[in-house]
Write a protein that holds these residues in place. Structure first.
Motif, PDB file in Angstrom:
ATOM      1  N   ARG A  61       0.839  -1.194   0.000  1.00  0.00           N
ATOM      2  CA  ARG A  61       0.000   0.000   0.000  1.00  0.00           C
ATOM      3  C   ARG A  61       0.876   1.247   0.000  1.00  0.00           C
ATOM      4  O   ARG A  61       1.768   1.388   0.847  1.00  0.00           O
ATOM      5  N   PRO A  62       0.648   2.165  -0.942  1.00  0.00           N
ATOM      6  CA  PRO A  62       1.469   3.378  -1.012  1.00  0.00           C
ATOM      7  C   PRO A  62       1.465   4.145   0.311  1.00  0.00           C
ATOM      8  O   PRO A  62       0.411   4.362   0.916  1.00  0.00           O
ATOM      9  N   GLY A  63       2.657   4.530   0.751  1.00  0.00           N
ATOM     10  CA  GLY A  63       2.792   5.271   1.994  1.00  0.00           C
ATOM     11  C   GLY A  63       3.046   4.412   3.216  1.00  0.00           C
ATOM     12  O   GLY A  63       3.438   4.931   4.272  1.00  0.00           O
ATOM     13  N   GLY A 104      15.279  -1.011  -3.393  1.00  0.00           N
ATOM     14  CA  GLY A 104      15.361  -1.078  -4.843  1.00  0.00           C
ATOM     15  C   GLY A 104      14.333  -1.985  -5.479  1.00  0.00           C
ATOM     16  O   GLY A 104      14.425  -2.266  -6.684  1.00  0.00           O
ATOM     17  N   ARG A 105      13.360  -2.436  -4.714  1.00  0.00           N
ATOM     18  CA  ARG A 105      12.307  -3.283  -5.260  1.00  0.00           C
ATOM     19  C   ARG A 105      11.126  -2.438  -5.724  1.00  0.00           C
ATOM     20  O   ARG A 105      10.827  -1.389  -5.161  1.00  0.00           O
ATOM     21  N   GLY A 106      10.452  -2.921  -6.751  1.00  0.00           N
ATOM     22  CA  GLY A 106       9.287  -2.231  -7.257  1.00  0.00           C
ATOM     23  C   GLY A 106       8.005  -2.774  -6.645  1.00  0.00           C
ATOM     24  O   GLY A 106       7.976  -3.864  -6.067  1.00  0.00           O
ATOM     25  N   CYS A 107       6.956  -2.000  -6.770  1.00  0.00           N
ATOM     26  CA  CYS A 107       5.628  -2.413  -6.299  1.00  0.00           C
ATOM     27  C   CYS A 107       4.728  -2.561  -7.521  1.00  0.00           C
ATOM     28  O   CYS A 107       4.648  -1.659  -8.356  1.00  0.00           O
ATOM     29  N   ILE A 108       4.057  -3.699  -7.624  1.00  0.00           N
ATOM     30  CA  ILE A 108       3.148  -3.915  -8.742  1.00  0.00           C
ATOM     31  C   ILE A 108       2.038  -2.863  -8.688  1.00  0.00           C
ATOM     32  O   ILE A 108       1.494  -2.575  -7.620  1.00  0.00           O
ATOM     33  N   ARG A 109       1.725  -2.262  -9.825  1.00  0.00           N
ATOM     34  CA  ARG A 109       0.730  -1.190  -9.857  1.00  0.00           C
ATOM     35  C   ARG A 109      -0.455  -1.513 -10.757  1.00  0.00           C
ATOM     36  O   ARG A 109      -1.513  -0.922 -10.622  1.00  0.00           O
ATOM     37  N   GLY A 139      -5.690   0.951  -4.423  1.00  0.00           N
ATOM     38  CA  GLY A 139      -4.991   1.701  -5.460  1.00  0.00           C
ATOM     39  C   GLY A 139      -4.386   0.861  -6.562  1.00  0.00           C
ATOM     40  O   GLY A 139      -3.916   1.411  -7.566  1.00  0.00           O
ATOM     41  N   LEU A 140      -4.365  -0.466  -6.400  1.00  0.00           N
ATOM     42  CA  LEU A 140      -3.839  -1.328  -7.459  1.00  0.00           C
ATOM     43  C   LEU A 140      -4.874  -1.440  -8.582  1.00  0.00           C
ATOM     44  O   LEU A 140      -6.046  -1.701  -8.324  1.00  0.00           O
ATOM     45  N   ARG A 141      -4.422  -1.261  -9.816  1.00  0.00           N
ATOM     46  CA  ARG A 141      -5.337  -1.428 -10.952  1.00  0.00           C
ATOM     47  C   ARG A 141      -5.405  -2.910 -11.290  1.00  0.00           C
ATOM     48  O   ARG A 141      -4.403  -3.512 -11.669  1.00  0.00           O
ATOM     49  N   VAL A 142      -6.599  -3.497 -11.168  1.00  0.00           N
ATOM     50  CA  VAL A 142      -6.775  -4.926 -11.395  1.00  0.00           C
ATOM     51  C   VAL A 142      -7.907  -5.162 -12.383  1.00  0.00           C
ATOM     52  O   VAL A 142      -8.991  -4.587 -12.244  1.00  0.00           O
ATOM     53  N   VAL A 143      -7.658  -6.008 -13.384  1.00  0.00           N
ATOM     54  CA  VAL A 143      -8.706  -6.463 -14.290  1.00  0.00           C
ATOM     55  C   VAL A 143      -8.554  -7.973 -14.447  1.00  0.00           C
ATOM     56  O   VAL A 143      -7.497  -8.458 -14.838  1.00  0.00           O
ATOM     57  N   VAL A 144      -9.602  -8.722 -14.095  1.00  0.00           N
ATOM     58  CA  VAL A 144      -9.638 -10.172 -14.308  1.00  0.00           C
ATOM     59  C   VAL A 144     -10.918 -10.468 -15.081  1.00  0.00           C
ATOM     60  O   VAL A 144     -12.016 -10.144 -14.613  1.00  0.00           O
ATOM     61  N   ALA A 145     -10.773 -11.084 -16.255  1.00  0.00           N
ATOM     62  CA  ALA A 145     -11.943 -11.292 -17.121  1.00  0.00           C
ATOM     63  C   ALA A 145     -11.851 -12.651 -17.809  1.00  0.00           C
ATOM     64  O   ALA A 145     -10.766 -13.167 -18.059  1.00  0.00           O
ATOM     65  N   GLY A 146     -13.031 -13.215 -18.087  1.00  0.00           N
ATOM     66  CA  GLY A 146     -13.128 -14.468 -18.810  1.00  0.00           C
ATOM     67  C   GLY A 146     -14.318 -14.437 -19.741  1.00  0.00           C
ATOM     68  O   GLY A 146     -14.866 -13.353 -20.038  1.00  0.00           O
ATOM     69  N   THR A 147     -14.767 -15.594 -20.174  1.00  0.00           N
ATOM     70  CA  THR A 147     -15.919 -15.641 -21.072  1.00  0.00           C
ATOM     71  C   THR A 147     -17.190 -15.193 -20.370  1.00  0.00           C
ATOM     72  O   THR A 147     -18.190 -14.866 -21.029  1.00  0.00           O
TER      73      THR A 147
END
Length: 464
Positions: free
Chosen positions: A407-409, A420-425, A451-459
């Motif tokens: 979580r940012p902050g 030096g590690r990144g955070c998935i956004r 705040g994480l952008r998430v898209v999960v899609a199927g049929t």
């Protein structure tokens, strides 16, 4: 009068209109040639003529649409020429209306001409050529090359920045490109061949060549266009003897490389690219295939290329290639600075029923992505699977995303930045042939709220 759309400020409405009017397709209808038209109309009218439709809704929308010339400046024109057939009057009137309403606004024109090279003075090409001075982007595709249309000679293109030309019957020649000699702002060129011509090649920063068959042709193009920073190469099937000991050509200015292969290409041509080049400034790499069963994955050549170039790749995209999860894991291990990863396993699984190959998007790949030392700086992940079966565990995917999100902050977020590690956004996961269990991916909804952008899609649609 009570409609909620009436309370939208005009500025917001105009922004929406601009998104809708990115392309206006004007086709010479009815199409009287024996060949089918380039675009077969199957959708509502707004899909093809959005500016015209928006301006016909009500007086308020019409006033707004007519006040914004950019809505009318993007046109795709599809027509045909024949000695015994004239273009439809309604078609020519529609083009004239768009040209008038776009005023002096810089335009984007895509032109597709079928049939013969016979032209009448009142043709659509004659209309459009009168506005060549404000073409910002021009794309031509036709049965005959541009050199057959004399009215495009001796024109000046003071606004032209992007040029795309190709022909169904002949390769692009010097005379096709000579007519763009007076294009002082030209920066991007896309064509099947790039012969020596009077076009201002020294200005180019982006080059797309659609037919490359050997290393000498590729290196000759790069020698000629030394200012190019972004290059796209489409490989065709040509008899080519792969020489892994050939001398490397180093190009320090290239920051983006896209390699596409034709469906009939054997695959050795892809390895040819990586064995021939050294690109120390490369940041973005895109590899697109055609899903052919005979295409060898150029893993060893690609790993060698990255090592020899000593480049820092931050964007990596794979589309429509037949490879295993182990293949892609091996390549990703030499990309520790990767920020953006996209994998689309392609529809070759479904195009070839006889071909039973595993998608690289598996639980093994996801498990590796969960390891902190594997792609430690990753910011965005996009996975698109067209495979009907295969090994994929949704809960493993959720666990991986959770392990990469901070979580940012928060204290953990700051600690990871310090280390030096990144955070998935951003995370996108799409399946074209299977449903998504919303309950399995439910934990990602909480991360989306944080705040994480998430898209999960199927049929069964978008579930997160």
């Amino acid at each position: 009068m009570l409609s909620a759309v009436r309370i939208l400020p005009n500025e917001i409405l105009l922004h929406i209109f601009q998104y809708v009017c990115e392309e206006n397709l004007i086709q010479n209808y009815p199409w009287l040639l024996d060949d089918s038209p380039p675009t077969k109309f199957t959708s509502p009218a707004i899909t093809y003529l959005p500016a015209m439709v928006i301006s016909s809704v009500c007086s308020h929308w019409r006033e707004l649409a007519l006040s914004l010339p950019s809505l009318w400046a993007n046109m795709t024109v599809e027509t045909y020429y024949a000695s015994e057939i004239s273009e439809e009057v309604g078609f020519l009137d529609t083009i004239a209306r768009y040209l008038e309403r776009s005023g002096d606004w810089p335009s984007r024109l895509a032109l597709d001409i079928q049939g013969t090279a016979f032209l009448r003075k009142e043709s659509s090409l004659f209309q459009l050529a009168q506005h060549a001075h404000r073409w910002k982007a021009f794309k031509y595709r036709g049965y005959y090359p541009l050199r057959y249309y004399s009215m495009l000679f001796h024109l000046h293109f003071p606004s032209l920045a992007e040029l795309y030309i190709s022909s169904f019957t002949q390769l692009v020649a010097s005379s096709d490109l000579d007519r763009f000699e007076h294009a002082p702002k030209l920066r991007a060129l896309s064509t099947d061949k790039v012969p020596i011509s009077r076009a201002p090649y020294h200005q180019l920063t982006h080059l797309s060549i659609q037919r490359i068959g050997d290393a000498s042709e590729m290196t000759e193009a790069l020698h000629r266009y030394h200012s190019v920073k972004s290059i796209e190469i489409e490989l065709w099937e040509i008899n080519y003897d792969l020489d892994e000991d050939a001398q490397l050509c180093t190009w320090p200015n290239i920051t983006s490389l896209t390699v596409r292969k034709d469906h009939d290409c054997s695959g050795s041509e892809i390895m040819m690219v990586f064995f021939s080049l050294s690109l120390p400034s490369l940041k973005e790499l895109v590899i697109e295939g055609a899903g052919s069963r005979c295409t060898p994955w150029p893993g060893e050549a690609l790993i060698s290329f990255i090592s020899t170039s000593s480049c820092t790749i931050t964007i990596f995209t794979l589309r429509d290639l037949s490879l295993s999860d182990l293949d892609i894991i091996a390549v990703l291990q030499v990309m520790p600075s990767l920020l953006h990863l996209e994998i689309d396993d392609g529809e070759w699984h479904n195009r070839y029923s006889w071909q039973d190959r595993q998608s690289p998007i598996t639980s093994l790949l996801i498990s590796n992505l969960a390891q902190p030392q594997f792609l430690p700086k990753l910011h965005s992940l996009r996975l698109i699977s067209h495979n009907k079966s295969g090994s994929f565990n949704g809960r493993v995917f959720v666990s991986m995303v959770q392990s990469r999100w901070f979580r940012p902050g928060s204290d953990m977020f700051m600690a990871m930045l310090t280390a030096g590690r990144g955070c998935i956004r951003s995370v996108v996961l799409k399946f074209s042939w299977r449903e998504v269990d919303a309950e399995v991916y439910k934990p990602l909804r909480n991360l989306d709220k944080e705040g994480l952008r998430v898209v999960v899609a199927g049929t069964n649609g978008i579930q997160v």
